[in-house]
Scaffold this active site. Sequence first.
Site, mmCIF file in Angstrom:
data_model
loop_
_atom_site.group_PDB
_atom_site.id
_atom_site.type_symbol
_atom_site.label_atom_id
_atom_site.label_comp_id
_atom_site.label_asym_id
_atom_site.label_seq_id
_atom_site.Cartn_x
_atom_site.Cartn_y
_atom_site.Cartn_z
ATOM 1 N N SER A 1 46.379 26.304 8.595
ATOM 2 C CA SER A 1 45.082 27.113 8.890
ATOM 3 C C SER A 1 45.053 27.719 10.363
ATOM 4 O O SER A 1 46.047 27.368 11.317
ATOM 5 C CB SER A 1 43.680 26.250 8.853
ATOM 6 O OG SER A 1 43.896 25.196 10.129
ATOM 7 N N ASP A 2 44.341 28.625 10.507
ATOM 8 C CA ASP A 2 44.200 29.402 12.001
ATOM 9 C C ASP A 2 43.306 28.295 12.724
ATOM 10 O O ASP A 2 42.813 27.240 12.194
ATOM 11 C CB ASP A 2 43.630 30.798 11.991
ATOM 12 C CG ASP A 2 44.128 31.358 13.146
ATOM 13 O OD1 ASP A 2 44.735 30.783 14.354
ATOM 14 O OD2 ASP A 2 44.253 32.657 13.480
ATOM 15 N N TYR A 3 43.575 28.408 13.968
ATOM 16 C CA TYR A 3 42.583 27.673 14.659
ATOM 17 C C TYR A 3 41.353 27.198 14.636
ATOM 18 O O TYR A 3 40.346 28.093 14.678
ATOM 19 C CB TYR A 3 42.767 28.197 16.384
ATOM 20 C CG TYR A 3 42.426 27.177 17.663
ATOM 21 C CD1 TYR A 3 43.682 26.633 18.278
ATOM 22 C CD2 TYR A 3 41.471 26.943 17.762
ATOM 23 C CE1 TYR A 3 43.465 25.858 19.313
ATOM 24 C CE2 TYR A 3 40.975 25.910 18.934
ATOM 25 C CZ TYR A 3 41.954 25.480 19.541
ATOM 26 O OH TYR A 3 42.045 24.794 20.767
ATOM 27 N N THR A 4 41.045 26.142 14.279
ATOM 28 C CA THR A 4 39.647 25.578 13.444
ATOM 29 C C THR A 4 39.294 26.316 12.335
ATOM 30 O O THR A 4 37.785 26.396 12.135
ATOM 31 C CB THR A 4 38.635 25.607 14.633
ATOM 32 O OG1 THR A 4 38.470 26.763 15.168
ATOM 33 C CG2 THR A 4 39.078 24.709 15.930
ATOM 34 N N SER A 5 39.762 27.159 11.754
ATOM 35 C CA SER A 5 39.370 27.927 10.697
ATOM 36 C C SER A 5 38.645 27.140 9.408
ATOM 37 O O SER A 5 38.196 27.668 8.814
ATOM 38 C CB SER A 5 40.320 29.039 10.398
ATOM 39 O OG SER A 5 41.356 28.454 9.740
#
Length: 756
Positions: free
Chosen positions: A286-290
């Site tokens: 995932s992207d950062y906290t996505s």
Amino acid sequence: MKRWIVLAFAIAAVPAAAQPAYDMQAERAFVEQLLARMTVEEKLGQLTQYPGEWTSTGPWVSPTNEGEIRAGRVGSFFNIFGAETTKRLQRIAVEESRLGIPILFGADVIHGHRTVFPVPLGEAASWNLEAIERGARIAAVEASAAGIQWTFAPMVDIARDARWGRIAEGAGEDTYLGSRIAEARVRGFQGTTLAGLSADSTVLATAKHFAAYGAAEAGREYNATDISERTLRDVYLPPFQAAVDASVQSLMSGFNDLGGVPATANHHLLTEILRKEWGFGGFVVSDYTSIFELMNHGIAADSAEAGRRAMMAGVDMSMVDGIYMRNLPPLVASGALPMPVLDEAVRRVLRAKYRAGLFADPYRYNDPVREVERTLTPAHRRAARAIATQSIVMLKNDGDVLPLSRTPGRVAVIGALASDSLSALGSWVLSGRKEDAIPILAGIREALPGADVRFEPGYPPVVGGSFEQAVAAMLDTDTSGHDAAVALARSSDVIVLVLGEHRELAGEATSRADIGLPGAQETLARRVIEAAGGKPLVVLLTNGRPLAIPYLADAAPAILVTWQLGVEMGHAVADILFGDANPSGKLPVTFPRATGQEPLYYNLKPTGRPPTTAHKYNSKYVDVDWTPLYPFGFGLSYTTFAYDRLALSAPRIGLRDALTVSVEVTNTGTRAGAEVVQLYVRDEAASVTRPVRELKGFQRIELAPGERRTVTFVLRPEDLRFWGLDDAWTVEPGWFTVYAGPSSVQGLEARFELTH
């Protein structure tokens, strides 16, 4: 060290030259044996990535908590690097946890590690795939020596809207160019074989952000995207498929909502297309906290549901937010998250670690001596200077102002960005240091030893390192520095005017509603150009996106787009300014006349009422010309090139044939130079509307004065495919126009027919 790790090392410790073909059966057996021994908590630990030194606002575990590593609850770290630091943490994982599974250290090595190369958009302007691959190779050598095994690059998002700040991190607006650069950067980071992934100088690459992240509405970062399946397939997905075909080992899901389903929970993207259609065998992070942000999107009521939806869609690793580790054990126990789904995600991550050689030798990336020897070497700096020089695009050179004389008299360098080492590095620089960078002013002074080179900032320099300070400074409309700059221009013989964007105005989270010159720069430009009174004047644009510069295009005699070129920026700019190198860059993006034209791109669809000045009711603007200020593929040289004798190998081809296209290119000037020969195609009539032109090939060639060369391209029917009415790829017979020339709006043309 665990016994099974010792055995694996004994098998893999074969010199690279003597290594056999990669043994998929051994990989599979190893992963399955290890997976069978893992608890649910240990499995989820492998799917959990924690941040490095960054401050976290959520309840997730601190990455420096060594007890979590010992418990097998940490599979990866984000932006922790350095041979000594990574070795200490790796030793805990390997020698003190129950199963001894190594940690995967990932980091944002976007356009270089310590040796910083041009921002990716600038690299794309070189149209030099070999140089781009070499830059990624050097980044991998340096990053791996610092304990990094995995980079979150390349970003392969197509970006057609220059308001989107992250356009700086990609290859621009074109699908074909973006696809070829994606392949080159993957090869550079990873090497060309699976066996090569275990070398101590390669890193796993990540194609991001899957998918259509660059199509954010209004060019606003993190915003929703809403495009058709046809546009998705024809425009935004091909660079990702090119990366997959080049064996990229991971993909990153995007922050964006795509047609109502966030990319991080999009089963259609992550499973149906990526894995079933393309056969992708790597893992998705995932992207950062996505994953956490799925609640903000409104498709998950709580963290547990967000985590379940992401994993069921096909996201294997949770970056930063800790949701998998914290919230999914009860769902696995209840069957709401099926064990086979969890196991498959773990397999993918373990495979990546196995391929990276971490089970064979978990400390292969942790040699402090090698870290020093392989970092910021003279050879690396030479490579950075070479591609930086090739990335510079000359937009204008009226009266042959350039190159400047080596005895120019008094030289005025005006513009705070000329002395800004930090902005020379560009955005997304994890370990680059401003003291390593040669800014423009220093490069000019070094090129003119003993000359009278004087400097005035003209507009407020950025003081302090925060994003807010940088934005405030660059948008400051204070004109108090203009008088001194104007006085210097009047008293000088040559003026170099440096304008553009501080690095904090280009990159992630830097969307701009107005992409003209920021702050009071245009007012300064008008006063300085007027004060120059016809003296040699060159505008240098240091930028991370296309800028709307109609006044400069009209009034400045010479303009160079220098982007943000990295540690060798000043040297590269001086090489071009004083004629040690000939400009050869070509625009990978369209420059607009006004921000209101965005999104603007060359391969637009035709309209039923094409733009014309002959009729009121057609597709145009009433206040500005609808055409670009500078088109995609454009770039001038200190020499000139002529195109002639465009020839096709046949007037028609069948669906199993290939067409050879040749064109003769001659250097008609007095200097040696490099030209990027571009091939475009138009499908004249099809079942769905097709772009007015599409790039289908390019070659960068170097020619001596008077030298002529025949450049040949091969077009195959599959190069003409598009997403058809039946939701599948199709190639339709009919007539096509071929264009060969120096840009997307110039060149020779011919026609051929594709038959059944």
